[in-house]
Design a protein around this motif. Structure first.
Motif, PDB file in Angstrom:
ATOM      1  N   ASN A  28       0.915  -1.213   0.036  1.00 33.41           N
ATOM      2  CA  ASN A  28       0.072  -0.005  -0.009  1.00 33.41           C
ATOM      3  C   ASN A  28       0.880   1.394  -0.163  1.00 33.41           C
ATOM      4  OD1 ASN A  28      -2.433  -1.391   0.119  1.00 33.41           O
ATOM      5  ND2 ASN A  28      -2.403  -1.485   2.450  1.00 33.41           N
ATOM      6  N   SER A  29       2.237   1.226  -0.099  1.00 32.87           N
ATOM      7  CA  SER A  29       2.988   2.119  -0.015  1.00 32.87           C
ATOM      8  C   SER A  29       3.104   3.012  -1.364  1.00 32.87           C
ATOM      9  CB  SER A  29       4.330   2.086   0.569  1.00 32.87           C
ATOM     10  OG  SER A  29       4.322   1.564   1.772  1.00 32.87           O
ATOM     11  N   VAL A  30       3.283   4.358  -1.275  1.00 35.16           N
ATOM     12  CA  VAL A  30       3.571   5.270  -2.494  1.00 35.16           C
ATOM     13  C   VAL A  30       4.488   6.303  -2.306  1.00 35.16           C
ATOM     14  CG1 VAL A  30       1.182   5.108  -3.391  1.00 35.16           C
ATOM     15  CG2 VAL A  30       1.989   6.738  -1.732  1.00 35.16           C
ATOM     16  N   PRO A  31       5.426   6.407  -3.348  1.00 40.01           N
ATOM     17  CA  PRO A  31       6.654   7.045  -3.071  1.00 40.01           C
ATOM     18  C   PRO A  31       6.361   8.622  -3.094  1.00 40.01           C
ATOM     19  CG  PRO A  31       6.701   6.425  -5.466  1.00 40.01           C
ATOM     20  CD  PRO A  31       5.497   5.767  -4.529  1.00 40.01           C
ATOM     21  N   GLY A  32       7.090   9.314  -2.314  1.00 38.68           N
ATOM     22  CA  GLY A  32       6.782  10.683  -2.205  1.00 38.68           C
ATOM     23  C   GLY A  32       8.032  11.664  -1.382  1.00 38.68           C
ATOM     24  N   TYR A  33       7.745  12.786  -1.117  1.00 42.14           N
ATOM     25  CA  TYR A  33       8.331  13.639  -0.319  1.00 42.14           C
ATOM     26  C   TYR A  33       7.656  14.486   0.702  1.00 42.14           C
ATOM     27  CZ  TYR A  33      11.964  17.405   0.243  1.00 42.14           C
ATOM     28  OH  TYR A  33      12.829  18.546   0.496  1.00 42.14           O
ATOM     29  N   VAL A  34       8.561  14.516   1.985  1.00 45.74           N
ATOM     30  CA  VAL A  34       8.033  15.399   2.894  1.00 45.74           C
ATOM     31  C   VAL A  34       8.893  16.289   3.518  1.00 45.74           C
ATOM     32  CG1 VAL A  34       8.925  13.557   4.781  1.00 45.74           C
ATOM     33  CG2 VAL A  34       7.031  14.987   5.432  1.00 45.74           C
ATOM     34  N   HIS A  35       8.002  17.567   3.987  1.00 46.97           N
ATOM     35  CA  HIS A  35       9.129  18.702   4.531  1.00 46.97           C
ATOM     36  C   HIS A  35       8.129  19.484   5.287  1.00 46.97           C
ATOM     37  CE1 HIS A  35       7.112  20.665   0.900  1.00 46.97           C
ATOM     38  NE2 HIS A  35       7.583  21.946   1.714  1.00 46.97           N
ATOM     39  N   MET A  47       3.131  10.487  -5.011  1.00 44.70           N
ATOM     40  CA  MET A  47       2.793  10.179  -6.465  1.00 44.70           C
ATOM     41  C   MET A  47       1.420   9.348  -6.168  1.00 44.70           C
ATOM     42  SD  MET A  47       6.400   9.551  -8.174  1.00 44.70           S
ATOM     43  CE  MET A  47       5.724   9.233  -9.814  1.00 44.70           C
ATOM     44  N   ASP A  48       0.527   9.590  -6.991  1.00 48.51           N
ATOM     45  CA  ASP A  48      -0.746   8.912  -6.967  1.00 48.51           C
ATOM     46  C   ASP A  48      -0.732   8.076  -8.308  1.00 48.51           C
ATOM     47  OD1 ASP A  48      -3.294   7.904  -6.404  1.00 48.51           O
ATOM     48  OD2 ASP A  48      -4.308   9.868  -6.801  1.00 48.51           O
ATOM     49  N   VAL A  91       2.664  13.655 -13.679  1.00 44.60           N
ATOM     50  CA  VAL A  91       2.008  12.528 -12.802  1.00 44.60           C
ATOM     51  C   VAL A  91       0.928  13.056 -11.826  1.00 44.60           C
ATOM     52  CG1 VAL A  91       4.104  11.128 -13.018  1.00 44.60           C
ATOM     53  CG2 VAL A  91       3.705  12.602 -10.949  1.00 44.60           C
ATOM     54  N   SER A  92      -0.238  12.238 -11.505  1.00 46.18           N
ATOM     55  CA  SER A  92      -1.051  12.408 -10.576  1.00 46.18           C
ATOM     56  C   SER A  92      -0.377  12.674  -9.240  1.00 46.18           C
ATOM     57  CB  SER A  92      -2.287  11.705 -10.409  1.00 46.18           C
ATOM     58  OG  SER A  92      -2.739  11.557 -11.917  1.00 46.18           O
ATOM     59  N   THR A  93      -0.751  13.585  -8.263  1.00 45.76           N
ATOM     60  CA  THR A  93      -0.264  13.561  -6.979  1.00 45.76           C
ATOM     61  C   THR A  93      -1.388  13.808  -5.840  1.00 45.76           C
ATOM     62  OG1 THR A  93       0.041  16.142  -7.066  1.00 45.76           O
ATOM     63  CG2 THR A  93       1.884  14.674  -7.788  1.00 45.76           C
ATOM     64  N   CYS A  94      -1.095  13.710  -4.759  1.00 44.45           N
ATOM     65  CA  CYS A  94      -1.944  13.864  -3.511  1.00 44.45           C
ATOM     66  C   CYS A  94      -0.942  14.363  -2.494  1.00 44.45           C
ATOM     67  CB  CYS A  94      -2.455  12.432  -3.004  1.00 44.45           C
ATOM     68  SG  CYS A  94      -3.619  12.394  -2.018  1.00 44.45           S
ATOM     69  N   SER A  95      -1.506  15.504  -1.862  1.00 44.28           N
ATOM     70  CA  SER A  95      -0.797  16.220  -0.732  1.00 44.28           C
ATOM     71  C   SER A  95      -1.661  16.050   0.379  1.00 44.28           C
ATOM     72  CB  SER A  95      -0.845  17.498  -1.134  1.00 44.28           C
ATOM     73  OG  SER A  95       0.214  17.629  -2.267  1.00 44.28           O
ATOM     74  N   TYR A  96      -0.801  15.667   1.749  1.00 43.32           N
ATOM     75  CA  TYR A  96      -1.309  15.445   2.788  1.00 43.32           C
ATOM     76  C   TYR A  96      -0.605  16.325   3.892  1.00 43.32           C
ATOM     77  CZ  TYR A  96      -2.751  10.940   1.179  1.00 43.32           C
ATOM     78  OH  TYR A  96      -3.203   9.690   0.355  1.00 43.32           O
ATOM     79  N   HIS A  97      -1.575  17.251   4.463  1.00 41.64           N
ATOM     80  CA  HIS A  97      -1.123  18.420   5.352  1.00 41.64           C
ATOM     81  C   HIS A  97      -1.265  17.856   7.017  1.00 41.64           C
ATOM     82  CE1 HIS A  97      -0.903  21.640   2.226  1.00 41.64           C
ATOM     83  NE2 HIS A  97      -1.700  20.535   1.713  1.00 41.64           N
TER      84      HIS A  97
END
Length: 131
Positions: A28-35, A47-48, A91-97
């Protein structure tokens, strides 16, 4: 442990388990970036890979993650935003705050996302408090 937190807040690549399930956490893991943003929120950009038509992302209770230096769990989500791209070179993305992160967590050993014990470190507390 402070260095692992600082590395996460400064910005790092990670795999995020956006749909937590103890039976298939890796799948269920997707790659991304956090800051950390200027507003003091933790921004998880993922990345969705499989966007659905009419899909509306719900706000998760928690998101376990694996960064380049440590395991982490993100909590206290304020909003979720999706950006679906159909065709083209983006690419499609999803942002979580998120408002809170716990680092130095082994996400593979999770049985739930609820904390059972918490150890807090406040670097520089005695310096700025005048103690």
């Amino acid at each position: 442990m402070y260095e692992k937190l600082r590395h996460t807040l400064d910005g790092t690549l990670a795999y995020f388990c956006v749909s937590y399930d103890t039976k298939g956490i890796d799948s269920n893991s997707v790659p991304g970036y956090v800051h950390l943003t200027d507003k003091g929120e933790l921004l998880l950009d993922t990345m969705d890979s499989l966007p659905d038509i009419g899909f509306e992302e719900s706000i998760p209770e928690a998101i376990p993650a694996w960064t380049t230096t440590t395991g982490a769990i993100f909590f206290d989500f304020r909003r979720v935003r999706t950006n679906q791209i159909w065709g083209g070179s983006a690419v499609s993305t999803c942002s979580y705050h998120a408002g809170f992160v716990a680092v130095h967590v082994d996400a593979h050993d999770l049985r739930s996302t609820g904390p059972t014990r918490l150890e807090a470190h406040f670097p520089g507390l005695t310096l700025w408090s005048g103690m």
